[in-house]
Motif scaffolding. Structure first.
Motif, PDB file in Angstrom:
ATOM      1  N   SER A  54       6.461  29.534  50.020  1.00 59.98           N
ATOM      2  CA  SER A  54       7.891  29.241  49.825  1.00 59.98           C
ATOM      3  C   SER A  54       8.207  27.743  49.893  1.00 59.98           C
ATOM      4  O   SER A  54       8.980  27.222  49.078  1.00 59.98           O
ATOM      5  CB  SER A  54       8.734  29.995  50.863  1.00 59.98           C
ATOM      6  N   THR A  55       7.607  27.029  50.858  1.00 60.72           N
ATOM      7  CA  THR A  55       7.921  25.608  51.027  1.00 60.72           C
ATOM      8  C   THR A  55       7.383  24.776  49.862  1.00 60.72           C
ATOM      9  O   THR A  55       8.091  23.936  49.304  1.00 60.72           O
ATOM     10  CB  THR A  55       7.354  25.078  52.363  1.00 60.72           C
ATOM     11  N   ILE A  56       6.139  25.036  49.479  1.00 62.76           N
ATOM     12  CA  ILE A  56       5.548  24.256  48.391  1.00 62.76           C
ATOM     13  C   ILE A  56       6.277  24.540  47.065  1.00 62.76           C
ATOM     14  O   ILE A  56       6.472  23.648  46.241  1.00 62.76           O
ATOM     15  CB  ILE A  56       4.027  24.542  48.285  1.00 62.76           C
ATOM     16  N   THR A  57       6.729  25.782  46.897  1.00 66.72           N
ATOM     17  CA  THR A  57       7.505  26.135  45.693  1.00 66.72           C
ATOM     18  C   THR A  57       8.815  25.355  45.663  1.00 66.72           C
ATOM     19  O   THR A  57       9.209  24.798  44.632  1.00 66.72           O
ATOM     20  CB  THR A  57       7.811  27.647  45.670  1.00 66.72           C
ATOM     21  N   GLU A  58       9.470  25.299  46.822  1.00 65.23           N
ATOM     22  CA  GLU A  58      10.747  24.572  46.939  1.00 65.23           C
ATOM     23  C   GLU A  58      10.547  23.075  46.667  1.00 65.23           C
ATOM     24  O   GLU A  58      11.325  22.454  45.932  1.00 65.23           O
ATOM     25  CB  GLU A  58      11.322  24.782  48.345  1.00 65.23           C
ATOM     26  N   PHE A  59       9.471  22.496  47.245  1.00 68.77           N
ATOM     27  CA  PHE A  59       9.208  21.066  47.062  1.00 68.77           C
ATOM     28  C   PHE A  59       8.897  20.752  45.598  1.00 68.77           C
ATOM     29  O   PHE A  59       9.316  19.718  45.076  1.00 68.77           O
ATOM     30  CB  PHE A  59       8.051  20.620  47.953  1.00 68.77           C
ATOM     31  N   GLN A  60       8.141  21.633  44.941  1.00 67.77           N
ATOM     32  CA  GLN A  60       7.821  21.413  43.529  1.00 67.77           C
ATOM     33  C   GLN A  60       9.085  21.490  42.677  1.00 67.77           C
ATOM     34  O   GLN A  60       9.292  20.693  41.773  1.00 67.77           O
ATOM     35  CB  GLN A  60       6.791  22.427  43.037  1.00 67.77           C
ATOM     36  N   SER A  61       9.922  22.463  42.999  1.00 68.95           N
ATOM     37  CA  SER A  61      11.162  22.653  42.232  1.00 68.95           C
ATOM     38  C   SER A  61      12.093  21.459  42.414  1.00 68.95           C
ATOM     39  O   SER A  61      12.685  20.953  41.460  1.00 68.95           O
ATOM     40  CB  SER A  61      11.841  23.949  42.693  1.00 68.95           C
ATOM     41  N   GLU A  62      12.196  20.980  43.658  1.00 73.19           N
ATOM     42  CA  GLU A  62      13.115  19.879  43.963  1.00 73.19           C
ATOM     43  C   GLU A  62      12.641  18.545  43.398  1.00 73.19           C
ATOM     44  O   GLU A  62      13.447  17.725  42.966  1.00 73.19           O
ATOM     45  CB  GLU A  62      13.293  19.779  45.486  1.00 73.19           C
ATOM     46  N   SER A  63      11.319  18.339  43.399  1.00 73.18           N
ATOM     47  CA  SER A  63      10.777  17.040  42.968  1.00 73.18           C
ATOM     48  C   SER A  63      10.396  17.015  41.492  1.00 73.18           C
ATOM     49  O   SER A  63      10.409  15.960  40.863  1.00 73.18           O
ATOM     50  CB  SER A  63       9.535  16.685  43.791  1.00 73.18           C
ATOM     51  N   GLY A  64      10.006  18.160  40.954  1.00 71.92           N
ATOM     52  CA  GLY A  64       9.492  18.201  39.585  1.00 71.92           C
ATOM     53  C   GLY A  64       8.006  17.897  39.506  1.00 71.92           C
ATOM     54  O   GLY A  64       7.408  17.942  38.431  1.00 71.92           O
ATOM     55  N   ALA A  65       7.390  17.576  40.652  1.00 73.11           N
ATOM     56  CA  ALA A  65       5.957  17.245  40.682  1.00 73.11           C
ATOM     57  C   ALA A  65       5.127  18.506  40.891  1.00 73.11           C
ATOM     58  O   ALA A  65       5.633  19.529  41.350  1.00 73.11           O
ATOM     59  CB  ALA A  65       5.677  16.251  41.802  1.00 73.11           C
TER      60      ALA A  65
END
Length: 327
Positions: A54-65
């Protein structure tokens, strides 16, 4: 145990005035895809991944990286830390780094409360060939980065004990703000280096490290399931010393490929593996079903030939595995 680090430069005793604003890299460099790699402990990696990813998905979504990790217990040589690779445009990588480091810092604060040292440490993995640009003539560039960011910056000596290890650790010490400024400056310098960005898709060559899928997190978040140079090492594979083989044509390297990806390496009727052998000039042997690298579900792929043939075959196998992972 951490690999020995020698301080190339450390924080100045008298903090000079910091530049008021961030100066972005040239627009062309800022837009082209690049990457950054750094180390995290097993526990820290778990908090970056989050429950069910969940956290890595959120970070990818928020950053685009794109954020990827090496598998549990598969470490950078000489350390007990895992590897995180972030890829994308400059701004996307910078945002993802900020999200991850802020998350890790908040976890430390939650555990240690007011006792936590405000100056934490992050270790970047930088190709040896790119370290000269960070150091600069007579150390001028790294000195300016230290003065600008107020972070301590140390570059480890090149470690010749591990076969294929052409990376060094750049340790940044300071507050989150200081670390992020140092990361901004270092990544800006790295994006100017054409060879650095080109190495984004090159195979990792960490001695005895099996860069593969992390059990329990979705496929898009794992580094490609290929182990490099897992030859002449102890049972665990990690941290072993390389013993040179003088017979160039007789070099033999065993790599690990996830069982579910063996099919794409072999190809229909063995077409892919024959092509890899013909192009590289290496001999390739795959272990029988159920014959895995100890402690993994990865099949053994033994490549024999000259060092150049082995490198070519490894790169071709990685490409097959990576294309299958993205489907």
């Amino acid at each position: 145990m951490e690999s020995p680090e020698s301080s190339y430069m450390s924080s100045p005793e008298v903090p000079p005035r910091r530049s008021a604003s961030l100066k972005s890299p040239i627009s062309d460099d800022k837009e082209k895809p690049t990457y950054i790699r750094f180390l995290v402990s097993n526990a820290a990696a778990g908090s970056v991944i989050g429950k069910g990813g969940s956290t890595i998905t959120e970070f990818q979504s928020e950053s685009g990286a794109r954020i990827q990790l090496s598998r549990n217990h598969e470490f950078f040589p000489g350390t007990s830390d895992r590897i995180i690779m972030i890829s994308g445009a400059f701004d996307e990588i910078y945002k993802a780094m900020e999200l991850i480091l802020a998350k890790l810092l908040s976890e430390i604060h939650a555990e240690d409360g007011d006792d936590v040292d405000p100056r934490s440490k992050v270790r970047l993995i930088v190709p040896n060939s790119s370290c000269g640009g960070i150091i600069g003539k007579g150390g001028a560039t790294i000195k300016s980065f230290i003065e600008d960011s107020q972070a301590g910056i140390k570059i480890s000596p090149q470690d010749n004990n591990y076969i294929g290890l052409s990376d060094r650790l750049v340790t940044l010490t300071g507050s989150l703000e200081e670390q992020m400024r140092a990361i901004f400056l270092i990544l800006s310098k790295l994006t100017e280096d054409a060879h650095y960005s080109q190495s984004m898709n090159a195979p990792f060559s960490y001695a005895g490290v099996n860069i593969a899928g992390f059990h329990g997190i979705p496929h898009p978040y794992v580094l490609p399931s290929v182990a490099y140079n897992a030859i002449n090492f102890g049972p665990s594979g990690a941290g072993g010393k390389f013993q040179s083989n003088k017979e160039d044509r007789g070099n033999s390297v065993t790599i690990g490929v996830a069982d579910e990806h063996i099919g794409v390496v072999v190809g229909r009727g063995g077409r892919n593996i024959m092509e890899i052998g013909q192009v590289s000039g290496a001999r390739i042997k795959i272990s029988d079903r159920g014959d895995f690298i100890s402690g993994t579900s990865d099949r053994k792929v033994t490549i024999t030939g000259s060092q150049g043939a082995i490198r070519t075959a490894e790169a071709m196998i990685l490409q097959k595995v990576a294309s299958a992972s993205e489907m």
